[in-house]
Design an enzyme around this catalytic site. Structure first.
Site, PDB file in Angstrom:
ATOM      1  N   LYS A  74       0.834  -1.214   0.000  1.00  0.00           N
ATOM      2  CA  LYS A  74       0.000   0.000   0.000  1.00  0.00           C
ATOM      3  C   LYS A  74       0.867   1.262   0.000  1.00  0.00           C
ATOM      4  O   LYS A  74       0.770   2.117   0.892  1.00  0.00           O
ATOM      5  CB  LYS A  74      -0.973  -0.014   1.181  1.00  0.00           C
ATOM      6  CG  LYS A  74      -1.968  -1.159   1.126  1.00  0.00           C
ATOM      7  CD  LYS A  74      -3.071  -1.015   2.159  1.00  0.00           C
ATOM      8  CE  LYS A  74      -4.161  -2.031   2.008  1.00  0.00           C
ATOM      9  NZ  LYS A  74      -3.770  -3.430   2.281  1.00  0.00           N
TER      10      LYS A  74
ATOM     11  N   ILE B  68       5.625  10.700  -2.200  1.00  0.00           N
ATOM     12  CA  ILE B  68       5.885  11.487  -3.413  1.00  0.00           C
ATOM     13  C   ILE B  68       6.391  10.530  -4.507  1.00  0.00           C
ATOM     14  O   ILE B  68       6.901   9.450  -4.207  1.00  0.00           O
ATOM     15  CB  ILE B  68       6.896  12.635  -3.156  1.00  0.00           C
ATOM     16  CG1 ILE B  68       8.220  12.087  -2.640  1.00  0.00           C
ATOM     17  CG2 ILE B  68       6.300  13.661  -2.202  1.00  0.00           C
ATOM     18  CD1 ILE B  68       9.338  13.129  -2.606  1.00  0.00           C
TER      19      ILE B  68
ATOM     20  N   THR C  14       9.878   8.839  -4.264  1.00  0.00           N
ATOM     21  CA  THR C  14      10.037   7.875  -3.174  1.00  0.00           C
ATOM     22  C   THR C  14       9.293   6.576  -3.463  1.00  0.00           C
ATOM     23  O   THR C  14       9.800   5.477  -3.179  1.00  0.00           O
ATOM     24  CB  THR C  14       9.550   8.507  -1.852  1.00  0.00           C
ATOM     25  OG1 THR C  14      10.292   9.705  -1.647  1.00  0.00           O
ATOM     26  CG2 THR C  14       9.748   7.584  -0.674  1.00  0.00           C
TER      27      THR C  14
ATOM     28  N   GLN D  58     -15.505  -9.510   9.187  1.00  0.00           N
ATOM     29  CA  GLN D  58     -15.890  -9.059   7.842  1.00  0.00           C
ATOM     30  C   GLN D  58     -17.399  -8.837   7.833  1.00  0.00           C
ATOM     31  O   GLN D  58     -18.176  -9.766   7.998  1.00  0.00           O
ATOM     32  CB  GLN D  58     -15.491 -10.104   6.777  1.00  0.00           C
ATOM     33  CG  GLN D  58     -13.994 -10.341   6.666  1.00  0.00           C
ATOM     34  CD  GLN D  58     -13.251  -9.203   5.961  1.00  0.00           C
ATOM     35  OE1 GLN D  58     -13.849  -8.166   5.628  1.00  0.00           O
ATOM     36  NE2 GLN D  58     -11.954  -9.374   5.767  1.00  0.00           N
TER      37      GLN D  58
ATOM     38  N   GLY E 249      -7.845 -15.066   4.344  1.00  0.00           N
ATOM     39  CA  GLY E 249      -6.874 -15.246   5.419  1.00  0.00           C
ATOM     40  C   GLY E 249      -7.313 -16.289   6.422  1.00  0.00           C
ATOM     41  O   GLY E 249      -7.025 -17.485   6.282  1.00  0.00           O
TER      42      GLY E 249
HETATM   43  O1  C5P Z   1      -8.793 -13.228   7.528  1.00  0.00           O
HETATM   44  P1  C5P Z   1      -9.470 -12.544   6.387  1.00  0.00           P
HETATM   45  O2  C5P Z   1      -9.901 -13.498   5.280  1.00  0.00           O
HETATM   46  O3  C5P Z   1     -10.573 -11.604   6.798  1.00  0.00           O
HETATM   47  O4  C5P Z   1      -8.289 -11.654   5.761  1.00  0.00           O
HETATM   48  C1  C5P Z   1      -8.497 -10.850   4.654  1.00  0.00           C
HETATM   49  C2  C5P Z   1      -7.220 -10.206   4.213  1.00  0.00           C
HETATM   50  O5  C5P Z   1      -7.563  -9.154   3.316  1.00  0.00           O
HETATM   51  C3  C5P Z   1      -6.405  -9.559   5.330  1.00  0.00           C
HETATM   52  O6  C5P Z   1      -5.029  -9.626   4.944  1.00  0.00           O
HETATM   53  C4  C5P Z   1      -6.903  -8.130   5.349  1.00  0.00           C
HETATM   54  O7  C5P Z   1      -5.927  -7.227   5.773  1.00  0.00           O
HETATM   55  C5  C5P Z   1      -7.192  -7.904   3.863  1.00  0.00           C
HETATM   56  N1  C5P Z   1      -8.215  -6.869   3.610  1.00  0.00           N
HETATM   57  C6  C5P Z   1      -9.514  -6.937   4.063  1.00  0.00           C
HETATM   58  N2  C5P Z   1     -10.414  -5.945   3.792  1.00  0.00           N
HETATM   59  C7  C5P Z   1     -10.032  -4.892   3.091  1.00  0.00           C
HETATM   60  C8  C5P Z   1      -8.731  -4.787   2.627  1.00  0.00           C
HETATM   61  C9  C5P Z   1      -7.841  -5.804   2.909  1.00  0.00           C
HETATM   62  O8  C5P Z   1      -9.890  -7.898   4.706  1.00  0.00           O
HETATM   63  N3  C5P Z   1     -10.910  -3.965   2.829  1.00  0.00           N
END
Ligand code: C5P
Length: 250
Positions: A73, A77, A80, A205, A225
């Site tokens: 992510k 600038i 960099t 989520q 994850g």
């Molecule tokens: O464990 P889980 O399946 O929720 O992990 C989802 C992955 O996606 C994590 O690495 C989390 O940081 C990333 N992520 C997310 N939602 C977002 C952006 C990234 O869950 N909006």
């Protein structure tokens, strides 16, 4: 049934090097990986850097063709950010993330640097994926930063900017897939977290979707994850999620 490439990228969200190494070996090692790719993000990279990536995700595991999503992510600038890209291309990431809000010049500098450095090293060009509006931000958060827009409109605006500046795709929530697929065309990469197998725990989520729903709407990749790395058998869990997404050659 048509065979599709495995879209599942496992988010290896840990600073524990031994644990990450074991997990990656179990789901991505061997002749037939259970995932399409591995995501290593800020947590892992800030703790272990490039040597940690080479240790936990070594060349023999990469050699099976498993993808590597380096979720840094980037946002700074242009000079960099280009320097940051230059510093990681030799790790051969398939995807690197960059904040679209960094602006056109930053995005174009990153795209140019990724291509130049990869050509110089003789490796595949990393694909750049834009981060649009973080899903943790709502309308009032945007307003507080001087952006009087609906988050979903802002996502579309920033995704269009990303595409115009030569990025290969964006990270998006399941709820944004359909609109982004319509707006950005068939080739645009949509890397989608917030995926939960049918009938499983959503954890934190709030608007999760199943693998099948997300792929049918037009997701190209799914970031998963906890349903994988917290499972008793991560390899079996990853395979089941891939099958749910329509992969039938595991
Ligand atoms: O464990 P889980 O399946 O929720 O992990 C989802 C992955 O996606 C994590 O690495 C989390 O940081 C990333 N992520 C997310 N939602 C977002 C952006 C990234 O869950 N909006």
């Amino acid at each position: 049934m048509r065979t599709r490439a495995n879209p599942v990228y496992c988010g290896v969200d840990t600073t524990d090097l031994a644990q990450a190494t074991r997990l990656i070996q179990s789901i991505a090692g061997g002749p037939s990986p259970a995932v399409g790719g591995i995501k290593l993000g800020l947590e892992f990279f800030l703790a272990h850097g490039a040597p940690g990536v080479r240790y936990a995700f070594p060349t023999p595991v990469r050699a099976t063709g498993v993808g590597f999503f380096l979720d840094l992510k980037l946002h700074d600038i242009p000079n960099t950010v280009a320097g940051g890209i230059r510093a990681v291309v030799d790790l051969e990431p398939t995807y690197i993330t960059i904040h679209v809000q960094g602006g056109r010049e930053m995005l174009r500098a990153a795209v140019a640097e990724a291509a130049e450095r990869a050509a110089r090293l003789g490796v595949a060009r990393p694909r750049l994926l834009g981060v649009t509006v973080l899903t943790s931000l709502d309308r009032s958060d945007l307003e507080a930063t001087g952006v009087p827009a609906d988050p979903s409109d802002q996502v579309l605006r920033l995704a269009g900017l990303a595409r115009d500046c030569g990025l290969d795709g964006v990270i998006c929530s399941p709820l944004e897939i359909a609109a982004l697929r319509r707006a950005c065309g068939a080739e645009f990469v949509l890397m989608v977290p917030g995926i939960r197998p049918a009938g499983s725990d959503a954890n934190d989520q709030k608007r999760a979707m199943t693998p099948r729903q997300a792929v049918d709407l037009g997701a190209t990749h799914l970031v998963v994850g906890r349903p994988i790395y917290k499972a008793d058998d991560p390899r079996a869990a990853a395979e089941a999620i891939a099958r749910e997404a329509g992969v039938n050659n595991l």
